[in-house]
Design a protein around this motif. Structure first.
Motif, PDB file in Angstrom:
ATOM      1  N   TYR A  30       0.826  -1.215   0.000  1.00  0.00           N
ATOM      2  CA  TYR A  30       0.000   0.000   0.000  1.00  0.00           C
ATOM      3  C   TYR A  30       0.860   1.265   0.000  1.00  0.00           C
ATOM      4  CZ  TYR A  30      -4.581  -2.139   0.902  1.00  0.00           C
ATOM      5  OH  TYR A  30      -5.762  -2.822   0.797  1.00  0.00           O
ATOM      6  N   LEU A  31       0.318   2.295  -0.656  1.00  0.00           N
ATOM      7  CA  LEU A  31       0.841   3.652  -0.559  1.00  0.00           C
ATOM      8  C   LEU A  31      -0.335   4.536  -0.150  1.00  0.00           C
ATOM      9  CD1 LEU A  31       2.279   2.236  -3.293  1.00  0.00           C
ATOM     10  CD2 LEU A  31       3.561   4.373  -3.192  1.00  0.00           C
ATOM     11  N   VAL A  32      -0.322   4.993   1.099  1.00  0.00           N
ATOM     12  CA  VAL A  32      -1.448   5.729   1.663  1.00  0.00           C
ATOM     13  C   VAL A  32      -1.041   7.186   1.876  1.00  0.00           C
ATOM     14  CG1 VAL A  32      -3.096   5.865   3.561  1.00  0.00           C
ATOM     15  CG2 VAL A  32      -2.221   3.630   2.821  1.00  0.00           C
ATOM     16  N   ARG A  33      -1.803   8.112   1.328  1.00  0.00           N
ATOM     17  CA  ARG A  33      -1.514   9.523   1.573  1.00  0.00           C
ATOM     18  C   ARG A  33      -1.610   9.813   3.069  1.00  0.00           C
ATOM     19  NH1 ARG A  33      -4.044  13.661  -2.947  1.00  0.00           N
ATOM     20  NH2 ARG A  33      -3.954  12.265  -4.752  1.00  0.00           N
ATOM     21  N   GLY A  34      -0.532  10.354   3.611  1.00  0.00           N
ATOM     22  CA  GLY A  34      -0.526  10.689   5.020  1.00  0.00           C
ATOM     23  C   GLY A  34      -0.491   9.485   5.943  1.00  0.00           C
ATOM     24  N   GLY A  35      -0.193   8.297   5.410  1.00  0.00           N
ATOM     25  CA  GLY A  35      -0.183   7.090   6.228  1.00  0.00           C
ATOM     26  C   GLY A  35       0.890   6.124   5.785  1.00  0.00           C
ATOM     27  N   TYR A  36       0.584   4.841   5.882  1.00  0.00           N
ATOM     28  CA  TYR A  36       1.562   3.798   5.608  1.00  0.00           C
ATOM     29  C   TYR A  36       2.004   3.829   4.140  1.00  0.00           C
ATOM     30  CZ  TYR A  36       3.572  -0.820   4.885  1.00  0.00           C
ATOM     31  OH  TYR A  36       4.417  -1.843   4.545  1.00  0.00           O
ATOM     32  N   THR A  37       3.300   3.670   3.925  1.00  0.00           N
ATOM     33  CA  THR A  37       3.855   3.552   2.583  1.00  0.00           C
ATOM     34  C   THR A  37       4.716   2.296   2.525  1.00  0.00           C
ATOM     35  OG1 THR A  37       3.858   5.925   2.161  1.00  0.00           O
ATOM     36  CG2 THR A  37       5.366   4.592   0.847  1.00  0.00           C
ATOM     37  N   MET A  38       4.497   1.485   1.520  1.00  0.00           N
ATOM     38  CA  MET A  38       5.191   0.197   1.421  1.00  0.00           C
ATOM     39  C   MET A  38       6.700   0.358   1.538  1.00  0.00           C
ATOM     40  SD  MET A  38       4.637  -0.681  -2.639  1.00  0.00           S
ATOM     41  CE  MET A  38       5.822  -2.040  -2.734  1.00  0.00           C
ATOM     42  N   GLN A  39       7.320  -0.577   2.200  1.00  0.00           N
ATOM     43  CA  GLN A  39       8.757  -0.564   2.440  1.00  0.00           C
ATOM     44  C   GLN A  39       9.441  -1.325   1.303  1.00  0.00           C
ATOM     45  OE1 GLN A  39       9.790   1.284   5.327  1.00  0.00           O
ATOM     46  NE2 GLN A  39       7.625   1.778   4.977  1.00  0.00           N
ATOM     47  N   THR A  40       9.577  -0.645   0.174  1.00  0.00           N
ATOM     48  CA  THR A  40      10.009  -1.305  -1.054  1.00  0.00           C
ATOM     49  C   THR A  40      11.379  -1.953  -0.904  1.00  0.00           C
ATOM     50  OG1 THR A  40       8.807   0.445  -2.210  1.00  0.00           O
ATOM     51  CG2 THR A  40      10.160  -1.005  -3.550  1.00  0.00           C
ATOM     52  N   THR A  44      -1.386  -0.634  -4.330  1.00  0.00           N
ATOM     53  CA  THR A  44      -2.617   0.145  -4.273  1.00  0.00           C
ATOM     54  C   THR A  44      -2.364   1.478  -3.587  1.00  0.00           C
ATOM     55  OG1 THR A  44      -3.774  -1.973  -3.978  1.00  0.00           O
ATOM     56  CG2 THR A  44      -5.072   0.036  -3.749  1.00  0.00           C
ATOM     57  N   MET A  45      -2.894   2.540  -4.184  1.00  0.00           N
ATOM     58  CA  MET A  45      -2.737   3.894  -3.661  1.00  0.00           C
ATOM     59  C   MET A  45      -4.073   4.376  -3.100  1.00  0.00           C
ATOM     60  SD  MET A  45      -0.465   5.493  -6.778  1.00  0.00           S
ATOM     61  CE  MET A  45       0.428   4.353  -7.851  1.00  0.00           C
ATOM     62  N   TRP A  46      -4.045   4.819  -1.837  1.00  0.00           N
ATOM     63  CA  TRP A  46      -5.255   5.252  -1.132  1.00  0.00           C
ATOM     64  C   TRP A  46      -5.114   6.702  -0.667  1.00  0.00           C
ATOM     65  CZ3 TRP A  46      -9.206   1.849  -1.200  1.00  0.00           C
ATOM     66  CH2 TRP A  46      -8.910   0.497  -1.400  1.00  0.00           C
TER      67      TRP A  46
END
Length: 667
Positions: A408-418, A449-451
């Motif tokens: 996941y890539l969440v605006r202002g939240g969790y972003t995947m640890q690529t 997924t981008m939220w």
């Protein structure tokens, strides 16, 4: 959309699953069969057999088509333009002619379906560079590799490769829910996806409805805009999967329909929840589905079906238990009513020749009287809490896609640890609560997924920038084969050296240089944009006989801040309805507010428009317009009102120094 409380419980699971994953095969950088050096492309070639000599693209090189259909012919013409950007040379496209040394030969051979499948291709490099595919999509994927191969010096080492993807669904998801994401952004995303051979784009978006005009508040896409997205996806060989979420997360539709909202035991309505016990609720939802599919015209539909009930919320709505008991008998549970609703939607879309997809979190592992229809595909994002594990869903014979929270890539939240995912050897076998030992046939692939959970926390350009490496990671993981580098640092270095797809940077994001300007309405007798007063919170409007200067500064993410030289305050959108922090109310008045470098609603997109500029808020994506009755600046939807186009004139105002949107105005 995903709830913040749910995210906090699963954030660590993705890392755990990633570490537990079986490592993908790793070859030394650039090595393949027999230790021969393979060309470095992304995703990496599944196999490479070194040969003699090399291919050289030169002044006389052509693109030669062999048995090409209309789609491959159109792709070849676009390839010629892309090669011009990559090599500086524009090859001629010819058909029904023998190839010669230096040519790029594109061959479509339906007889190769057995080994090349629908999306694979055969690459042969020598005196000629030949791409063979069984379908136009296979040929197209081969041309994406050709563009990367020629990027350095126009040469390709002699050799051959058969490059067929391991997974058939290689995806990206974008929730344009509650907010509007620009069509330019989607075009750049799909162009970049195609360069990485990603083939599926899930979009949750609202189509401006004629069936239910009451639901048409901002965030929507017009039907013409949807058709434009469809054409763009077709050009890039990408399958679209649209969604209107149901029966949860429906507040943007049910706001005007309190009679369809689920009410709790105290009679309090829950605006996000559709009352699945009412036949008119099903009729309402399917009317929206039919209208949307008429313009999306896709082969599958995603109904979401996530987070309808979180935790033990069902007891708060006893009418669902009563409905389940009445319909299915004494042993029924509210879960049976939920699954039955999903199955009814499945029947509806299947009657139109389409397939249905859902998220997994509403599917519990305990026994039910009502079983989920087997043809419904499940996207598995959440583990724990009694939900069915991927292996259980696959054992039922249904298709499952890995859409894990760790992606996941969440605006202002969790972003995947690529980097962690890459170095741990993550593969689509790794879910949130289970890692499969071998690849089952019904595992279709994976997607990021981008939220927009905190929509005002990041601009779409910032999301675009942070998605660069996740896109390339998921492309490599789903195309399959040896990793192109043993560690993430080298993988990222390779990805950055290859860069974006040709044409990606065509959008002019900064048509105006940083400086101090007066913003005057274009046309005869234009009025000037000026603050109404000296205080924060005062409105801003277009007024006659007033001279006001604005300090325009280009931001790092490609927008502008506009600071009043008179008051020291910045143009902003503080008024009106907000969803997820985004100011989405059409007609909301613009104000001047205390400047804050990290406040994204103070960022503005300036776009060239016939020698003038249109001004659009970076978060709301609504345009600045002078209100007809008093000139106050408000934000309006592009399909409803023409924006007030402005000319930027150097301050102080002179009669001769008009700053246009080209030439010397550029930074």
């Amino acid at each position: 959309m995903r709830s913040g409380r749910r995210r906090s419980t699963v954030a660590a699971l993705g890392v755990v699953a990633a570490v537990a994953a079986a490592l993908l095969p790793t070859a030394p950088a650039g090595a393949r069969e027999g230790g021969a050096a393979a060309p470095q492309v992304l995703p990496a070639l599944r196999e490479w057999q070194a040969g003699s000599g090399e291919f050289r693209f030169g002044a006389g090189s052509r693109i030669v088509l062999d048995d090409a259909d209309a789609r491959t012919t159109a792709d070849a013409r676009r390839l010629a333009g892309e090669l011009r950007e990559v090599t500086g040379r524009t090859p001629q496209v010819v058909t029904d002619r023998p190839s010669r040394p230096g040519d790029i030969l594109l061959s479509q051979d339906a007889g190769r379906k057995a080994d090349l499948k629908d999306e694979g291709y055969r690459l042969e490099s020598g005196a000629r560079l030949t791409v063979t595919g069984a379908t136009s999509t296979g040929v197209y994927h081969g041309t994406r590799t050709v563009l990367q191969l020629l990027r350095a010096d126009g040469t390709v080492p002699g050799g051959s490769a058969t490059d067929v993807p391991e997974y058939r669904e290689r995806g990206v998801g974008v929730c344009a829910c509650y907010i509007h994401i620009s069509l330019d952004w989607f075009e750049r995303l799909m162009r970049d996806m195609a360069s990485q051979k990603l083939n599926q784009l899930w979009i949750e978006a609202k189509v401006r409805s004629d069936v239910d005009p009451e639901s048409a508040f901002w965030g929507y896409y017009t039907k013409d805009e949807v058709r434009q997205l469809v054409r763009t996806a077709e050009r890039y060989h990408i399958e679209l999967v649209p969604e209107i979420n149901s029966p949860g997360h429906m507040d943007t539709y049910l706001e005007g329909h309190p009679e369809l909202q689920l009410k709790d035991k105290d009679g309090t309505p829950s605006p996000p929840r559709l009352d699945i016990t009412r036949p008119e609720a099903f009729a309402y939802y399917t009317s929206l589905v039919d209208e949307a599919l008429d313009v999306w015209d896709t082969r599958s539909w995603h109904m979401g079906a996530d987070e309808y009930m979180i935790g033990t919320a069902y007891p708060d709505f006893p009418q669902i238990q009563a409905y389940a008991t009445e319909k299915f008998g004494a042993g029924a549970t509210p879960d049976d009513a939920f699954v039955d609703f999903v199955n009814q939607v499945d029947d509806h879309v299947r009657a139109d020749g389409r397939t249905l997809r859902v998220w997994n979190d509403g599917l519990l592992g305990r026994n039910h009287l009502v079983a989920l229809d087997q043809d419904i595909a499940v996207e598995h994002w959440l583990g724990g809490g009694g939900v069915q594990k991927p292996s259980s869903l696959i054992a039922e014979g249904r298709e499952v896609m890995n859409s894990s929270y760790s992606l996941y890539l969440v605006r202002g939240g969790y972003t995947m640890q690529t980097a962690k995912l890459y170095d741990s050897g993550w593969s689509p076998l790794s879910f949130e609560d289970e890692t499969l030992a071998t690849r089952p046939a019904h595992l279709t692939g994976a997607k990021i997924t981008m939220w927009p959970d905190s929509a005002a926390a990041e601009t779409e350009n910032e999301v675009e920038a942070k998605a660069f490496m996740p896109l390339r990671f998921i492309a490599q993981a789903t195309w399959g084969g040896p990793r192109p580098a043993p560690a993430y640092e080298e993988f990222e270095k390779l990805a950055r050296s290859i860069g974006h797809a040709p044409g990606w940077a065509d959008t002019d994001r900064a048509p105006l240089g940083s400086g101090t300007y007066q913003l005057v309405g274009a046309g005869r007798g234009g009025k000037m944009l000026a603050p109404a007063g000296q205080a924060a919170g005062d409105t801003v409007g277009f007024v006659a006989g007033r001279r006001a200067a604005w300090e325009a500064a280009v931001t790092a993410d490609g927008y502008y801040t506009l600071r009043s030289a008179e008051t020291g305050l910045c143009l902003d959108v503080e008024r009106g309805k907000r969803y997820l922090g985004a100011p989405i109310e059409v007609g909301a008045e613009l104000t001047q507010e205390t400047c804050a470098a990290d406040k994204r609603t103070q960022r503005w997109q300036l776009s060239a428009d016939g020698g003038a500029l249109t001004v659009v808020n970076a978060i709301s994506q609504l345009q600045v317009t002078a209100r007809a009755e008093d000139g106050v600046a408000v934000q309006t939807a592009p399909d409803g009102t023409r924006p007030t186009r402005v000319r930027a004139l150097p301050a102080p105002l002179t009669n001769s120094a008009h700053l246009t949107t080209s030439g010397s105005s550029r930074p």
